[in-house]
Enzyme design. Structure first.
Site, PDB file in Angstrom:
ATOM      1  N   LYS A 231       0.806  -1.541   0.071  1.00 48.05           N
ATOM      2  CA  LYS A 231       0.141  -0.055  -0.425  1.00 48.05           C
ATOM      3  C   LYS A 231       0.978   1.599  -0.204  1.00 48.05           C
ATOM      4  O   LYS A 231       1.949   1.743   0.773  1.00 48.05           O
ATOM      5  CB  LYS A 231      -0.629  -0.079   0.857  1.00 48.05           C
ATOM      6  CG  LYS A 231      -2.023   1.190   1.324  1.00 48.05           C
ATOM      7  CD  LYS A 231      -2.769   1.126   3.218  1.00 48.05           C
ATOM      8  CE  LYS A 231      -3.105   2.215   3.347  1.00 48.05           C
ATOM      9  NZ  LYS A 231      -3.451   2.944   2.919  1.00 48.05           N
TER      10      LYS A 231
HETATM   11  P1  FBP Z   1      -6.280   7.824   4.108  1.00 47.58           P
HETATM   12  O1  FBP Z   1      -7.531   6.570   2.311  1.00 47.58           O
HETATM   13  O2  FBP Z   1      -7.315   8.689   4.603  1.00 47.58           O
HETATM   14  O3  FBP Z   1      -5.050   8.456   3.567  1.00 47.58           O
HETATM   15  O4  FBP Z   1      -6.486   5.719   4.573  1.00 47.58           O
HETATM   16  C1  FBP Z   1      -5.034   5.757   4.257  1.00 47.58           C
HETATM   17  C2  FBP Z   1      -4.479   5.655   5.632  1.00 47.58           C
HETATM   18  O5  FBP Z   1      -3.085   4.694   5.572  1.00 47.58           O
HETATM   19  C3  FBP Z   1      -4.839   4.724   6.605  1.00 47.58           C
HETATM   20  O6  FBP Z   1      -5.026   3.513   7.075  1.00 47.58           O
HETATM   21  C4  FBP Z   1      -3.427   5.248   8.233  1.00 47.58           C
HETATM   22  O7  FBP Z   1      -4.668   6.057   9.411  1.00 47.58           O
HETATM   23  C5  FBP Z   1      -2.893   6.201   7.645  1.00 47.58           C
HETATM   24  O8  FBP Z   1      -3.328   6.854   5.645  1.00 47.58           O
HETATM   25  C6  FBP Z   1      -1.951   7.000   8.503  1.00 47.58           C
HETATM   26  O9  FBP Z   1      -2.240   8.146   7.066  1.00 47.58           O
HETATM   27  P2  FBP Z   1      -0.472   9.068   7.606  1.00 47.58           P
HETATM   28  O10 FBP Z   1       0.413   8.522   8.195  1.00 47.58           O
HETATM   29  O11 FBP Z   1      -0.134   9.254   5.819  1.00 47.58           O
HETATM   30  O12 FBP Z   1      -0.692  10.188   8.333  1.00 47.58           O
END
Ligand code: FBP
Length: 265
Positions: free
Chosen positions: A177
């Site tokens: 991811k």
């Molecule tokens: P989003 O689609 O809202 O960006 O979520 C993906 C994700 O990986 C979540 O699983 C996680 O909580 C968040 O983004 C972490 O985002 P970051 O560490 O970049 O703030």
């Protein structure tokens, strides 16, 4: 490596994970615009949409809510995660074992690795334990591969994102991811670097329907498997409409205009 096409993580070879671990990662601020979004049931309801292949949550939310949805929703348990109250170099506490995730009913597990962090060595060692335990349970592993840390000034660069995708292959993840690197070409690079590890795009902060769908379309056209998204779905007043549009782009090869009309605008 687990052929994920044959697992509940995929529908017709594509992936749409609805991520909802933000209550831990970001805290209440993420629920401020749509206060109902703080209720996990709202996201579990959204996850019953046919476009959603799995919902990704932390152990506590899985324990409390998944039993009411186990017939209608597929579960990915995120094994590590850290709050935004933590101010140190990027790191992520291992909050759940693979054994316990399997007991909760997970059909796959997720794990964050911050390549480039001062904590990379321990994180990768923790990932090793989780990945090998997941193999024993035959559960696919999704790596949240987010290079970041004080030594990395270019965490959002296409080459760093491609490196993150490669880390997922090298370390034995079934799915990488990664953040959207800004263009279809850059995403193609990430997909190429990931080899047989499948790449999904991380949703990112909420943007317009058009901008968001364009990045998803670029990912699919680049050979990505789909999406793991949170805020761009459940921070909308109507998550179903954007899921209709995502279903069109990811599973029906629709263009952005067609998908926008599928979402009723
Ligand atoms: P989003 O689609 O809202 O960006 O979520 C993906 C994700 O990986 C979540 O699983 C996680 O909580 C968040 O983004 C972490 O985002 P970051 O560490 O970049 O703030």
């Amino acid at each position: 490596m687990i052929p994920i096409d044959d697992t509940p993580l995929c529908r017709d070879g594509k992936v749409l994970i609805l991520a909802y671990d933000h209550g831990l990662e970001h805290g209440p601020v993420d629920f401020a615009d749509v206060p109902e979004s703080a209720d996990p049931e709202r996201t579990f309801e959204a996850a019953t949409h046919p476009a959603v292949t799995s919902v990704a949550v932390q152990k506590g939310v899985a324990e409390a809510y998944y039993p009411s949805y186990e017939d209608d929703v597929d579960l990915l348990v995120k094994l590590n995660g850290t709050s935004n109250l933590w101010r140190g170099e990027p790191d992520s506490a291992v909050n759940c074992t693979v054994d316990y995730a399997a007991e909760l009913g997970a059909s796959s597990v997720g794990f964050t690795v911050y390549g480039g962090s001062n904590h990379e060595i321990e994180m990768v060692e923790e990932f090793r334990d989780a990945q090998e335990a997941a193999r024993r349970h035959d559960l696919p592993v999704v790596m949240w591969s987010y290079p970041r840390g004080q030594g990395l000034r270019n965490a959002g660069d296409a080459s760093t994102i491609a490196y993150g995708a490669r880390l997922a292959l090298e370390l034995g993840a079934d799915v990488a991811k990664v953040k959207h690197p800004g263009s279809r070409e850059a995403m193609e690079d990430a997909v190429r670097m990931a080899g047989r590890t499948k790449v999904v795009m991380s949703g990112g902060s909420k943007t317009t329907d058009r901008q968001f769908l364009e990045s998803v379309k670029q990912t699919i056209d680049a050979g990505g498997k789909g999406l793991a998204v949170g805020r761009n779905v459940w921070q909308r007043e109507n998550p179903t409409r954007i899921l209709d549009a995502l279903e069109a782009v990811i599973f029906e090869e629709a263009g952005v205009e067609e998908a926008l009309s599928a979402a009723g605008r």
